[in-house]
Design an enzyme around this catalytic site. Structure first.
Site, mmCIF file in Angstrom:
data_model
loop_
_atom_site.group_PDB
_atom_site.id
_atom_site.type_symbol
_atom_site.label_atom_id
_atom_site.label_comp_id
_atom_site.label_asym_id
_atom_site.label_seq_id
_atom_site.Cartn_x
_atom_site.Cartn_y
_atom_site.Cartn_z
ATOM 1 N N TRP A 161 -15.931 25.217 3.194
ATOM 2 C CA TRP A 161 -14.885 24.897 2.888
ATOM 3 C C TRP A 161 -13.572 24.988 4.033
ATOM 4 C CZ3 TRP A 161 -15.065 26.395 -2.653
ATOM 5 C CH2 TRP A 161 -15.759 25.491 -3.614
ATOM 6 N N LYS A 162 -13.745 26.435 4.663
ATOM 7 C CA LYS A 162 -13.346 26.407 6.161
ATOM 8 C C LYS A 162 -11.919 27.108 5.557
ATOM 9 C CE LYS A 162 -14.846 22.418 8.668
ATOM 10 N NZ LYS A 162 -15.369 22.309 10.226
ATOM 11 N N GLU A 203 -15.698 26.966 15.196
ATOM 12 C CA GLU A 203 -14.718 27.010 15.146
ATOM 13 C C GLU A 203 -14.680 28.627 14.999
ATOM 14 O OE1 GLU A 203 -14.063 25.639 11.233
ATOM 15 O OE2 GLU A 203 -14.367 23.576 12.804
ATOM 16 N N GLY A 250 -19.592 20.209 6.338
ATOM 17 C CA GLY A 250 -17.763 20.619 6.332
ATOM 18 C C GLY A 250 -16.920 19.217 5.345
ATOM 19 N N GLY A 251 -16.248 19.189 5.905
ATOM 20 C CA GLY A 251 -15.606 17.794 4.962
ATOM 21 C C GLY A 251 -15.985 16.955 4.104
HETATM 22 C C1 PEP Z 1 -18.827 22.348 9.817
HETATM 23 O O1 PEP Z 1 -17.785 22.836 9.327
HETATM 24 O O2 PEP Z 1 -19.603 22.717 9.850
HETATM 25 C C2 PEP Z 1 -18.953 20.671 9.780
HETATM 26 C C3 PEP Z 1 -20.594 20.774 10.085
HETATM 27 O O3 PEP Z 1 -18.220 19.822 9.667
HETATM 28 P P1 PEP Z 1 -18.187 18.297 9.012
HETATM 29 O O4 PEP Z 1 -18.892 18.114 8.041
HETATM 30 O O5 PEP Z 1 -16.592 18.128 8.776
HETATM 31 O O6 PEP Z 1 -18.496 17.906 10.637
#
Ligand code: PEP
Length: 252
Positions: A10-11, A97, A234-235
Site C-alpha cells: 500500500w506504500k 523505492e 502496488g496500485g
Molecule cells: C510495488 O509497489 O511493488 C509495485 C509493484 O507497484 P505497482 O503494482 O503499482 O507497479
C-alpha cells in the site's frame, strides 16, 4: 509444492480508518480463497488496526520495511522485535523505492534479511533492474549482484521462509508490465542463482513473486508460469474489489 503468495504494497497510502474499511470490504471477497497466501502491507500507522481487522482470518499482515537492529538509538525506525510483538508476520525488504529514496543497498538488504529470518518474519526481498540495465543487456548482472550480496552468509538451513520479488523498476507504477516471457526468464535466472548461493533444495522451494503493474486483467498471464509463484502489487491493491479480482484471476 510452492503455495502462491500475493502481497499488497500500500506504500504511503491509507490512514487507519481507510485500512479498516478496505479490510471490511475485502475479507468477504476472499473468504473462499485458500489456495493463495494473501498478505497486506500497510503503512506503519495502519499495522495495528489491520492486524485487529484480520484477526482469525487467512489474511496476513506485513510491514513495508524495518531496521535490522533489535532496538537502539535509531530515531524513526521500527525493529523486527517490534513487528514480532504486534504479530506482524511478513516484511518487504529492499523495495526499489527504499533503494531509490532511502539509500538502501544490497548490503542493508542483507542485514535486514538476516534479522527477519532470525526473528521468524517472512522476508520478501525485492530485486530488479532499471530500464537502462535492461536496454544495455545487463539485467542478469544486476540480478546476480543483488542476490549474491543480498543473500550472502544466509544459512541454507534457515532460509526456507525466504520469498523473492522480481520487480523490474521500469514496470513499477508505470503501467508497463514485463511480458510473461521476460518475467519467466528473469524468475528462472533468479531461481538458478538461489541454487548456487544457497542450495538447489532452497531454490526449488523459494517463492518468487513478480511485481510491476500487475492488474486484474494481466494477473492470469503472469501468475500461471512455471517459475512465477505470485505477485507483489502496488496500485491495483488499493481497491478491495480490484485486488480480490486480481487474486481470483491469478489462481484460475
Ligand atoms: C510495488 O509497489 O511493488 C509495485 C509493484 O507497484 P505497482 O503494482 O503499482 O507497479
Amino acid at each position: 509444492m510452492r503455495k502462491p503468495l500475493i502481497a499488497a504494497n500500500w506504500k504511503m497510502y491509507k490512514i487507519p480508518a481507510e485500512a479498516t474499511a478496505f479490510i471490511g470490504a475485502f475479507l468477504p471477497l476472499v473468504a473462499s480463497q485458500e489456495k493463495t497466501e494473501i498478505v497486506l502491507c500497510p503503512s506503519m500507522t495502519s499495522l495495528a488496526v489491520s492486524l485487529e481487522a484480520t484477526k482469525g482470518t487467512q489474511v496476513h499482515i506485513g510491514a513495508q520495511t524495518m531496521d535490522w537492529h533489535d532496538n537502539g538509538a535509531f530515531t524513526g525506525e521500527t525493529s523486527p522485535v517490534m513487528l514480532n510483538a504486534i504479530d506482524v508476520t511478513h516484511v518487504l525488504i529492499g523495495h526499489s523505492e527504499r533503494r531509490q529514496y532511502f539509500n538502501e543497498t544490497d548490503e542493508t538488504v542483507n542485514h535486514k534479511l538476516k534479522a527477519a529470518l532470525a526473528h521468524k518474519l517472512v522476508p520478501i526481498v525485492c530485486v530488479g533492474e532499471h530500464k537502462a540495465d535492461r536496454e544495455s543487456g545487463r539485467t542478469n548482472d544486476v540480478l546476480k549482484k543483488q542476490l549474491t550480496v543480498g543473500l550472502q552468509g544466509i544459512d541454507p538451513a534457515a532460509a526456507a521462509p525466504l520469498v523473492i520479488a522480481y520487480e523490474p523498476v521500469w514496470a513499477i507504477g508505470t503501467g508497463l508490465t514485463a511480458t510473461p516471457q521476460i518475467a519467466e526468464d528473469a524468475h528462472k535466472f533468479i531461481r538458478a542463482q538461489i541454487a548456487e548461493i544457497l542450495s538447489p533444495a532452497i531454490a526449488a522451494s523459494t517463492r518468487i513473486l513478480y511485481g510491476g503493474s500487475v492488474k486484474p486483467d494481466n494477473a492470469a498471464s503472469l501468475c500461471c508460469l512455471e517459475n512465477i509463484d505470485g505477485a507483489l502489487v502496488g496500485g491495483a491493491s488499493l481497491d478491495p474489489t480490484s485486488f480480490a479480482q486480481l487474486i481470483a484471476n491469478s489462481s484460475i
